[in-house]
Design an enzyme around this catalytic site. Structure first.
Site, PDB file in Angstrom:
ATOM      1  N   TRP A  11      55.865 -25.416  29.404  1.00 19.32           N
ATOM      2  CA  TRP A  11      56.998 -25.222  29.493  1.00 19.32           C
ATOM      3  C   TRP A  11      57.201 -23.756  29.461  1.00 19.32           C
ATOM      4  O   TRP A  11      58.041 -23.148  30.489  1.00 19.32           O
ATOM      5  CB  TRP A  11      58.379 -26.114  28.774  1.00 19.32           C
ATOM      6  CG  TRP A  11      59.549 -25.514  28.718  1.00 19.32           C
ATOM      7  CD1 TRP A  11      60.806 -25.611  29.494  1.00 19.32           C
ATOM      8  CD2 TRP A  11      60.190 -24.200  28.014  1.00 19.32           C
ATOM      9  NE1 TRP A  11      61.565 -25.245  28.950  1.00 19.32           N
ATOM     10  CE2 TRP A  11      61.941 -24.915  28.029  1.00 19.32           C
ATOM     11  CE3 TRP A  11      59.451 -23.381  26.612  1.00 19.32           C
ATOM     12  CZ2 TRP A  11      61.905 -23.450  27.598  1.00 19.32           C
ATOM     13  CZ3 TRP A  11      60.576 -22.258  25.954  1.00 19.32           C
ATOM     14  CH2 TRP A  11      61.681 -22.511  27.004  1.00 19.32           C
ATOM     15  N   HIS A  12      55.936 -22.360  28.715  1.00 21.68           N
ATOM     16  CA  HIS A  12      56.202 -21.488  28.307  1.00 21.68           C
ATOM     17  C   HIS A  12      56.053 -20.934  29.337  1.00 21.68           C
ATOM     18  O   HIS A  12      56.287 -19.636  30.187  1.00 21.68           O
ATOM     19  CB  HIS A  12      55.963 -21.358  26.907  1.00 21.68           C
ATOM     20  CG  HIS A  12      56.751 -21.524  26.054  1.00 21.68           C
ATOM     21  ND1 HIS A  12      56.226 -22.730  25.133  1.00 21.68           N
ATOM     22  CD2 HIS A  12      56.876 -20.429  25.782  1.00 21.68           C
ATOM     23  CE1 HIS A  12      56.876 -22.732  24.413  1.00 21.68           C
ATOM     24  NE2 HIS A  12      57.552 -21.218  23.680  1.00 21.68           N
ATOM     25  N   GLY A  13      54.650 -21.502  30.370  1.00 25.69           N
ATOM     26  CA  GLY A  13      55.044 -20.888  31.714  1.00 25.69           C
ATOM     27  C   GLY A  13      53.815 -21.474  32.654  1.00 25.69           C
ATOM     28  O   GLY A  13      52.984 -22.578  31.718  1.00 25.69           O
ATOM     29  N   SER A  29      54.961 -28.705  25.930  1.00 27.14           N
ATOM     30  CA  SER A  29      56.225 -27.576  25.598  1.00 27.14           C
ATOM     31  C   SER A  29      55.274 -26.009  26.108  1.00 27.14           C
ATOM     32  O   SER A  29      55.301 -24.773  26.367  1.00 27.14           O
ATOM     33  CB  SER A  29      55.627 -27.444  23.782  1.00 27.14           C
ATOM     34  OG  SER A  29      56.924 -25.901  23.553  1.00 27.14           O
ATOM     35  N   GLY A  30      53.859 -26.310  25.888  1.00 24.39           N
ATOM     36  CA  GLY A  30      53.286 -24.807  26.302  1.00 24.39           C
ATOM     37  C   GLY A  30      53.371 -24.833  27.723  1.00 24.39           C
ATOM     38  O   GLY A  30      53.676 -23.628  27.933  1.00 24.39           O
TER      39      GLY A  30
END
Lengths: 448, 476
Positions: free
Chosen positions: B323-325, B320-321
């Protein structure tokens, strides 16, 4: 009532469409925004510009500057910022001082650090800046002597800045922000006073200092950056009297009785620049009317003014074209006003223009003193003492040898010449440098 | 194009709505599709064809997958469709990151480096990739049948309200609305307008105002920052992020509602959370739901023992981290949250006080502090600078707050306090800020509409006035 949501939806949509229509046609007159800025031009669509996203970016910016009801929207938000936070909505041009006194930032800089620090903050070391200043003053003295030989009376009118008259209203924040620079700084005016060069000048700073607190009217208004209209009228009246001590007669004027009136331009120019809905409350200003008097001289003298924006007050209040037969305003020695034949000083024959003039007035406020003339002094000296092909030869040689591929080479050459004028043009050091210039003699013989 | 731009607010949206309202309901999806293509092409013209091609390919792969009865073929087609989506995401979002790290490694080993032309990140790719995955997987799982018309599917993927920043709308949640949404209701349109204006105000009047100061603070010398400034800065960034993102979600939900869609909520007062677990139920809800349904559960969820559950949880947050960048700080941020989630699970199993199902208001503050540190990792991409900033947070050198050098002005402080009040209002008032979902009587609409119009105009002023700094005269 059941149809209320439908009506409100349609009204919302109608308002949005009205905004588009207003943006395209300006069919509803709204109060325009004050101030000048370089706006985005209408972008040209090309497939390449579209694919790179440049066209979209330019269109966004263009629409931001041209959408309908932009003016009231900006005014509303700026009024909120002012009313809620007492904040300048235009910090690059307006600083809020104590008791709502407004200043331009460079006046605050001038007071706290001296304007020599304001110009060329990094490119030139501080210790070198006074020398640049002194060089300019010495050239001014030389130019004045050369022009006087030709019957042209060049003089400097030095005007005070608002920070000099009302330092008690400057913001404290300026002092904090400048830190160490505060210690041992000198203002341009200090250098000017220390300058040993003798040239004709009228120092209105001393005059304003002595009047400060003793006049029934304000020398500078609370929310303007320039001298007040009334102070500028009295000051220019003195300047005209001073001019006649060394030059041809000027038609007299009569100054009426002072009266209170609603604020006129540019007495609230900084407040206007905040582009709010309402002006900052301030005491009413006084005004006087200027009328032409008798006797009129046989011939009105001609005048060229080179200077900063302080002279606009004179133009607002004096019938300048009836006092001077051939008046031209070379604003910052760049844009030309009141001359139907020319728009910019780059297009004029400077020698010809100068030799058909009786008075040349350099009108600068102390903050602008470091840039006194804005290039006029060097250019006039060169064109009066050297022929154009000689000047061009030096420029060409400089661009070949010293600068190589410098992108902004014209400006760089100007700076280089400014720093080493006497080295590149040694004849300027002679006692009669104009003798060698055939161009000057040719123009001078054509004079009426 | 972004919602808070003049081109969108004053030109695209009104003209789109006029056409959308005028055409018969059967033609509305086509209008929406064309508008969405224009909307996307405005910001990423060179990527629109790739987006459309991948969407069309996915549509036909899923149709083929639905038609076939052979499980192996079904799996293959499903995997191919997912691979197309993830492949695009991997290439456009992570290729630069991968090559940079590979080059760093090769360089450290003295093996030279790969030459590589940087790839530009297409806007919104993370969101529409996930939406297409929900379509593929939900159809594969038999939750829904595929769209019959290609245009309907493309509308689902690139519908402009949620194309750029979510919410991530699951296919099952919206499939019926795309094919058979009810005729326009003026009441719903107005509610959508109110919601849009609230979102716009959150972004323009709070997030942008705070953000400008945060950028200045974090762009300065972090080593010289005092502890007080560091805490104010990170608190402000925390608010900026929330009001920016939730504002954008509000605008998307509002626009959807104007058009007759009901998008899922994306935020539910996240900073009122008493645990990190609760925070993730309230923050970016649609991403959390996606991660749970399409990653955590396929990984095994909590069905394979405690240790595996913790591992799955941690991996989900790590990804998920990412995915953020595409940067290590995002990976670290994901790992940081994963760590606290695992710790909370362990504590709640053994100590009743830490039971995440029972909300303890006293835990709101420590949770918020954990989140603040997490947002520092999220915001400061350069890891040494990030570590320096975290050290400043806990340095407590004297003076704690050096007001002489403060970059914060009164507008910043007032806006921050307003933001904090809104963010924590649910702690003090039981009911949610009710303007969002209230149904107004026809009479009550008038004052609310007036306020909304005024706010809209005010936001427009803020957007226009921000960079407008004229001079009295030109100087030369």
């Amino acid at each position: 009532m059941r149809n209320t949501p439908k009506i409100l939806c349609l009204v919302t949509l109608g308002l949005l469409l009205l905004t588009i229509l207003q943006g395209a046609t300006s069919f509803i007159k709204v109060k325009p925004l004050k101030g000048v800025y370089v706006g985005a031009g209408k972008p040209q669509f090309t497939p390449a510009a579209f694919l790179s996203g440049e066209w979209q970016k330019a269109t966004d910016q263009y629409l931001k500057e041209h959408h309908g009801f932009r003016e009231p929207a900006i005014r509303l938000y700026n009024q909120y910022l002012w009313s809620a936070y007492h904040r300048s909505t235009n910090p690059s041009s307006v600083v809020v001082g104590k008791d709502n006194y407004l200043f331009e930032p460079w006046f605050v800089d001038e007071y706290y650090t001296g304007c020599l620090h304001h110009y060329h903050p990094d490119s030139i070391p501080d210790y070198e800046k006074p020398n640049i200043f002194y060089r300019r003053m010495s050239r001014l003295a030389k130019l004045q002597a050369i022009l006087e030989e030709q019957g042209v009376h060049l003089f400097l009118a030095l005007l005070p800045g608002k920070e000099r008259i009302y330092p008690q209203y400057l913001p404290d924040r300026g002092a904090k922000a400048h830190g160490d620079r505060l210690r041992g700084h000198h203002r341009a005016y200090d250098y000017y006073c220390n300058s040993l060069y003798d040239f004709r000048r009228i120092d209105l700073c001393h005059c304003f200092d002595s009047l400060n607190g003793h006049t029934p009217y304000l020398l500078f208004t609370k929310t303007g950056t320039h001298w007040s209209n009334i102070a500028s009228i009295y000051a220019f009246d003195s300047v005209m009297r001073y001019m006649q001590t060394f030059g041809p007669a000027i038609r007299p004027v009569t100054l009426g009785q002072p009266y209170y009136g609603s604020t006129r331009e540019p007495d609230a120019d900084l407040d206007d620049l905040l582009n709010k809905t309402f002006r900052i409350p301030s005491e009413r200003n006084q005004y006087v009317d200027v009328t032409l008097a008798e006797p009129a001289p046989e011939r009105n003298p001609s005048l060229v003014v080179i200077g900063d924006s302080f002279f606009w007050n004179i133009l607002y209040n004096f019938p300048i074209q009836e006092l001077f037969s051939d008046f031209r305003y070379w604003y910052y020695f760049s844009t030309i006003y009141y001359d139907p034949a020319h728009d910019n000083v780059a297009d004029i024959d400077l020698v010809e223009e100068l030799l058909r003039t009786d008075y040349v007035m350099l009108s600068y406020c102390t903050v602008q003193l470091y840039n006194c003339g804005n290039g006029f002094i060097n250019r006039a000296l060169l064109e009066l003492c050297y022929d154009p092909d000689e000047i061009q030869a030096v420029r060409d040689s400089l661009s070949r040898t010293a600068l190589g591929d410098n992108i902004d080479s014209q400006k760089a050459i100007d700076e280089l010449i400014d720093q080493n004028l006497e080295q590149y043009f040694p004849a300027l050091a002679e006692s009669h440098p104009t003798k060698r210039c055939s161009r000057l003699s040719a123009v001078a013989t054509k004079r009426p | 194009m972004i919602f808070s731009s003049h081109i969108f607010l004053l030109y695209f949206l009104p003209l789109f709505l006029v056409v959308y309202f005028l055409v018969p309901s059967k033609g509305r999806n086509l209008v929406l599709l064309l508008a969405s293509i224009v909307f996307y092409a405005w910001g990423a013209p060179d990527f629109i064809l790739i987006l459309l091609a991948s969407t069309v390919a996915n549509c036909y792969l899923v149709k083929a997958m639905h038609r076939t009865d052979r499980p192996a073929a079904k799996r293959l087609l499903c995997a191919s469709a997912i691979l197309i989506s993830l492949g695009l995401l991997a290439y456009f979002k992570y290729a630069n990151f991968f090559v940079d790290n590979a080059n760093a490694l090769l360089s450290a080993l003295g093996l030279g480096t790969m030459t590589w032309t940087k790839v530009l990140l297409p806007i919104g790719i993370s969101f529409f990739t996930f939406q297409s995955i929900t379509y593929v997987v939900d159809t594969y799982r038999g939750v829904n049948t595929p769209m019959q018309r290609l245009t309907d599917y493309v509308v689902y993927i690139i519908m402009f309200p949620q194309l750029i920043a979510g919410p991530i709308v699951r296919y099952t949640d919206i499939a019926d609305q795309i094919t058979a949404r009810r005729r326009l209701r003026w009441d719903e349109c107005l509610q959508g307008f109110y919601r849009f204006v609230i979102g716009l105000s959150k972004k323009v009047l709070i997030a942008d105002v705070i953000g400008r100061t945060v950028d200045v603070a974090l762009g300065g010398d972090l080593a010289a920052m005092d502890t007080g400034t560091a805490w104010v800065t990170i608190t402000a960034y925390t608010m900026q992020l929330y009001f920016d993102f939730s504002g954008y979600s509000d605008m998307a939900i509002g626009l959807g509602r104007i058009m007759g869609f009901r998008f899922p909520e994306n935020f539910d007062n996240p900073y009122n959370s008493a645990s990190i677990t609760e925070f993730w139920r309230r923050w970016h809800i649609t991403l959390g739901a996606f991660m749970r349904n399409y990653l955590y559960i396929p990984l095994g969820g909590n069905r394979h023992g405690t240790a595996r559950t913790y591992f799955n949880l941690w991996v989900v947050f790590l990804l998920s981290g990412l995915w953020h960048g595409a940067s290590w700080n995002f990976v670290l941020w994901g790992a940081y949250h994963g760590f606290f989630l695992v710790v909370e699970r362990i504590l709640s199993r053994h100590i009743p006080l830490f039971d995440t199902k029972r909300r303890h208001p006293l835990f709101v503050l420590p949770t918020f502090i954990i989140l603040l540190v997490g947002w520092a990792i999220f915001r400061i991409e350069d890891l040494p600078s990030c570590w320096l900033f975290i050290q400043r947070l806990f340095a407590f050198d004297k003076p704690i707050f050096n007001s002489q050098c403060s970059i914060f002005n009164s507008q910043f402080y007032v806006t921050l306090v307003v933001a904090l009040l809104f963010a924590f209002c649910k702690l003090f008032f039981n009911s949610q800020f009710s303007i969002l979902n209230s149904h107004y009587s026809p009479k009550a609409h008038i004052p609310v509409w007036l306020v909304a119009c005024l706010l809209f105009f005010f936001c427009l002023g803020a957007l226009t006035a921000t960079d407008f700094s004229p001079f009295i005269y030109f100087r030369f």
